[in-house]
Scaffold this active site. Structure first.
Site, mmCIF file in Angstrom:
data_model
loop_
_atom_site.group_PDB
_atom_site.id
_atom_site.type_symbol
_atom_site.label_atom_id
_atom_site.label_comp_id
_atom_site.label_asym_id
_atom_site.label_seq_id
_atom_site.Cartn_x
_atom_site.Cartn_y
_atom_site.Cartn_z
ATOM 1 N N ASP A 79 41.184 38.527 45.265
ATOM 2 C CA ASP A 79 40.261 39.585 45.677
ATOM 3 C C ASP A 79 40.695 39.656 47.265
ATOM 4 O O ASP A 79 41.021 38.692 48.049
ATOM 5 C CB ASP A 79 39.091 39.279 45.331
ATOM 6 C CG ASP A 79 38.388 37.687 46.127
ATOM 7 O OD1 ASP A 79 39.159 36.962 45.790
ATOM 8 O OD2 ASP A 79 37.451 37.582 46.468
ATOM 9 N N GLU A 137 36.659 35.788 44.421
ATOM 10 C CA GLU A 137 36.271 34.384 44.981
ATOM 11 C C GLU A 137 35.199 34.544 46.257
ATOM 12 O O GLU A 137 34.377 33.738 46.386
ATOM 13 C CB GLU A 137 37.326 33.704 45.692
ATOM 14 C CG GLU A 137 37.214 32.318 45.929
ATOM 15 C CD GLU A 137 36.877 32.221 47.599
ATOM 16 O OE1 GLU A 137 35.879 31.272 47.700
ATOM 17 O OE2 GLU A 137 37.164 32.910 48.371
HETATM 18 ZN ZN LIG Z 1 37.829 34.066 52.657
HETATM 19 ZN ZN LIG Z 2 39.973 32.518 50.757
#
Ligand SMILES: [Zn+2]
Ligand SMILES: [Zn+2]
Length: 397
Positions: A79, A137
């Site tokens: 991401d 994440e």
């Molecule tokens: Zn980060």
């Molecule tokens: Zn990262």
């Protein structure tokens, strides 16, 4: 013995072109449709068994070795962040307002490179590699949890059951050549708390007829300071920060309610337990002594990332044998940043290591999440080499 560094170097142009493509087309957490599509296609082209939609946009690929053995999961996050890119790079983001400012474009490209390398060496592997390309994440992005938890919920640790994990992060706080691989805690666990104190409102001039939540809140904040100064051992670390207090509407009204929020950070599970227990006791004890009702909500954002000592030692050994000009840090490197891989580390032994990626001479030394963040692409080679070699070593039978 296979020279994984040389093999990673031979795949540099592939690794770099993938990384740059992902960088040009960044996608936010749980929206990694294009990225995940490319990942799935690449893994399928190697003949891996691929499952899409694990944790919404996550992709999992299974590489079977020639002999039976344990299952090793290696995680790569995909991401990007809601940041307007200011690097001016030729491969700068064309998705305005979204940017790969944490290096996850590099992680995804490294993951695909490692897949090619290990696929070539599958005859040497005793066991299964589970390539785990994780979405989101960086945050929850309006879902009820982040990508790592979402993949666990969708069964990524089962079928086949995962025995160990490896994860790497390109690390711009440190120069190219540096590698951090330590046993024990490496990233802090984070909790977010909300405390609601309910008293009895009334006129500011007749406090004896009220129960003042502001006085109680002030005492609570002061008393909470004793957790880190009097309950946590001096050589351990913890943070308890009250970061907002909301109460009251007028100068002559004692309000009914005060709400405090803040964060708790710890590395050690025992310390975390102590801090959480003392937190509850102090808030209840102090506020109730002053007549308030207390409601406490503590939400865990992520646990601490705790590395398995044996796996960390293996990664250290491989790094020493594999990488030239190595500056290896094996202990004492802690960051207060949080990382959701911690959820898998809670369930399965893992090692999360860092690959130094800055280069001051090339002005590639902005920190993670900065609009000018960029790293030295030589780190792609070192990251792929170390990950592939460490995975092959763990499954060497
Ligand atoms: Zn980060
Ligand atoms: Zn990262």
């Amino acid at each position: 013995m296979t020279d994984y560094l040389q093999e990673a170097r031979a795949l540099f142009l592939f690794n770099q072109s993938m990384r740059r493509d992902f960088h040009i087309h960044p996608e936010l957490g749980f929206k990694e449709i294009r990225t995940g599509g490319i990942v799935a296609k690449e893994l399928e082209s190697l003949g891996l068994e691929v499952t899409k939609g694990v944790g919404k946009t996550g992709v999992v690929g299974l590489l079977e070795g020639s002999k039976p053995g344990p299952t090793l999961l290696i995680r790569f996050d995909m991401d990007a962040l809601p940041i307007v890119e200011e690097t001016g790079a030729e491969y700068a983001s064309q998705n305005n307002g979204v940017m790969h400012a944490c290096g996850h474009d590099g992680h995804t490209a490294i993951g695909l490179t490692v897949a090619r390398m290990l696929h070539n060496h599958r005859a040497d592997l005793a066991g299964t590699i589970k390539f785990c390309f994780q979405p989101s994440e960086e945050g929850f992005n309006d879902e009820e949890c982040g990508g790592n938890e979402m993949m666990i919920r969708d069964g990524v640790l089962e079928g086949p059951k995962v025995d160990q994990t490896l994860t790497m992060h390109l690390w711009n706080e440190k120069p190219l050549g540096w590698v951090g691989a330590a046993g024990g805690p490496v990233m802090a666990g984070a909790e977010l708390f909300t405390v609601k104190l309910t008293g009895k409102g009334g006129h500011g001039a007749v406090p004896h007829l009220t129960i003042d939540p502001i006085v109680a809140a002030a005492q609570v904040v002061t008393a909470l300071q004793t957790i880190t100064s009097r309950n946590v051992a001096p050589l351990e670390s913890a943070v308890v920060s009250v970061t907002t207090i909301q109460s009251g509407t007028a100068f002559n009204v004692i309000p009914q309610e005060a709400v405090l929020t803040g964060t708790i950070r710890t590395f050690d599970l025992g310390v975390r337990q102590t801090v959480l227990e003392r937190f509850e006791q102090i808030v209840h004890g102090v506020a109730e002594a002053l007549g308030c009702q207390v409601q406490i909500d503590v939400k865990r954002v992520t646990p601490a990332v705790i590395n398995n000592d044996d796996l960390a030692a293996k990664v250290q050994g491989i790094a020493r044998r594999l990488l030239p000009d190595l500056d290896l840090e094996t202990a004492g490197y802690l960051t207060m940043g949080a990382e959701d891989m911690a959820f898998m580390h809670e369930k399965v032994p893992g090692c999360y290591f860092f690959i130094g990626s800055n280069n001051k001479e090339k002005h590639l030394d902005y920190g993670h999440h900065h609009p000018k963040f960029d790293f030295d692409e030589e780190a792609l080679v070192r990251g792929a080499a170390l990950m592939a070699a460490a995975a092959a070593d763990i499954l060497s039978g």
